[in-house]
Design a protein around this motif. Structure first.
Motif, short mmCIF file in Angstrom:
data_model
loop_
_atom_site.label_atom_id
_atom_site.label_comp_id
_atom_site.label_asym_id
_atom_site.label_seq_id
_atom_site.Cartn_x
_atom_site.Cartn_y
_atom_site.Cartn_z
N UNK A 119 0.85 -1.20 0.00
CA UNK A 119 0.00 0.00 0.00
C UNK A 119 0.88 1.25 0.00
N UNK A 120 1.90 1.24 0.82
CA UNK A 120 2.78 2.41 0.94
C UNK A 120 3.64 2.62 -0.31
N UNK A 121 4.23 1.56 -0.82
CA UNK A 121 5.23 1.70 -1.89
C UNK A 121 4.69 1.52 -3.30
N UNK A 122 3.58 0.82 -3.46
CA UNK A 122 3.17 0.46 -4.82
C UNK A 122 1.76 0.91 -5.21
N UNK A 123 0.99 1.44 -4.28
CA UNK A 123 -0.42 1.73 -4.59
C UNK A 123 -0.59 2.70 -5.76
N UNK A 124 0.18 3.76 -5.78
CA UNK A 124 0.05 4.73 -6.87
C UNK A 124 0.33 4.06 -8.23
N UNK A 125 1.34 3.25 -8.27
CA UNK A 125 1.69 2.54 -9.50
C UNK A 125 0.58 1.57 -9.91
N UNK A 126 0.10 0.81 -8.94
CA UNK A 126 -0.96 -0.16 -9.20
C UNK A 126 -2.20 0.55 -9.74
N UNK A 127 -2.58 1.66 -9.11
CA UNK A 127 -3.75 2.41 -9.58
C UNK A 127 -3.53 2.93 -11.00
#
Length: 183
Positions: A99-107
């Motif tokens: 959630x902290x490191x990858x959420x923006x990328x995943x979205x």
């Protein structure tokens, strides 16, 4: 990679070598390292170790290239990175880091034209939404619209993952209302 061999590979120090390859300038080496991580991450016993060693940050950095129209990324490498993150998201102990490191990328990849990348991104969200401790965090992170957008006719696999994420989020009474409002 056979799951048991994957465990042995990690015990022999492969994570450090894979991280070096993920951080290299050689596109082929990055692709093969991302594929190896995604394969090794299919074993639940390996997932926490991979995350603790910082693999998510490297996978995210590589995948982010595909979200920048000014950079020439490699779609296959980005797919392997997202697949690895989705595999790592199976283990709840990894959720906070993802959630902290990858959420923006995943979205970002939930809107991808590349169907496989989109599927793996939505799969990450489905895994995160299965953990009730994450529901408010991911909702606040803006996952509802991408999940709803992918829950209706399109690719069956992407739709299935999006519906699974909606199901996970719907256990929260306030968010259930927001899901209804989102259509």
């Amino acid at each position: 990679v056979n799951c048991e061999y994957g465990r042995e590979i990690l015990q022999l120090g492969a994570i450090e070598l894979l991280i070096q390859l993920l951080d290299s300038n050689d596109a082929g080496a990055k692709r093969m390292a991302a594929m190896a991580v995604s394969n090794i991450a299919t074993n639940l016993k390996n997932q926490t170790t991979l995350v603790q060693q910082g693999v998510v940050e490297y996978l995210t950095n590589i995948a982010n290239i595909g979200l920048d129209p000014k950079q020439a990324g490699d779609a296959e490498t980005e797919r392997f990175c997202l697949l690895a993150i989705s595999n790592l998201a199976v283990t709840q102990d990894n959720h906070e880091t993802i959630i902290q490191d990858a959420m923006k990328t995943v979205l970002g990849f939930t809107k991808s034209r590349d169907l496989k990348s989109r599927k793996f991104a939505v799969f990450v969200l489905g895994n995160l939404a299965a953990n009730q401790d994450n529901i408010e965090k991911i909702f606040d992170g803006g996952v509802l619209k991408p999940i709803v957008d992918n829950a209706f006719p399109g690719d069956d696999n992407v739709q299935f993952q999006a519906v699974a994420a909606l199901r996970g989020m719907a256990v929260h009474p306030d968010i259930r209302v927001e899901i209804v409002k989102a259509g």
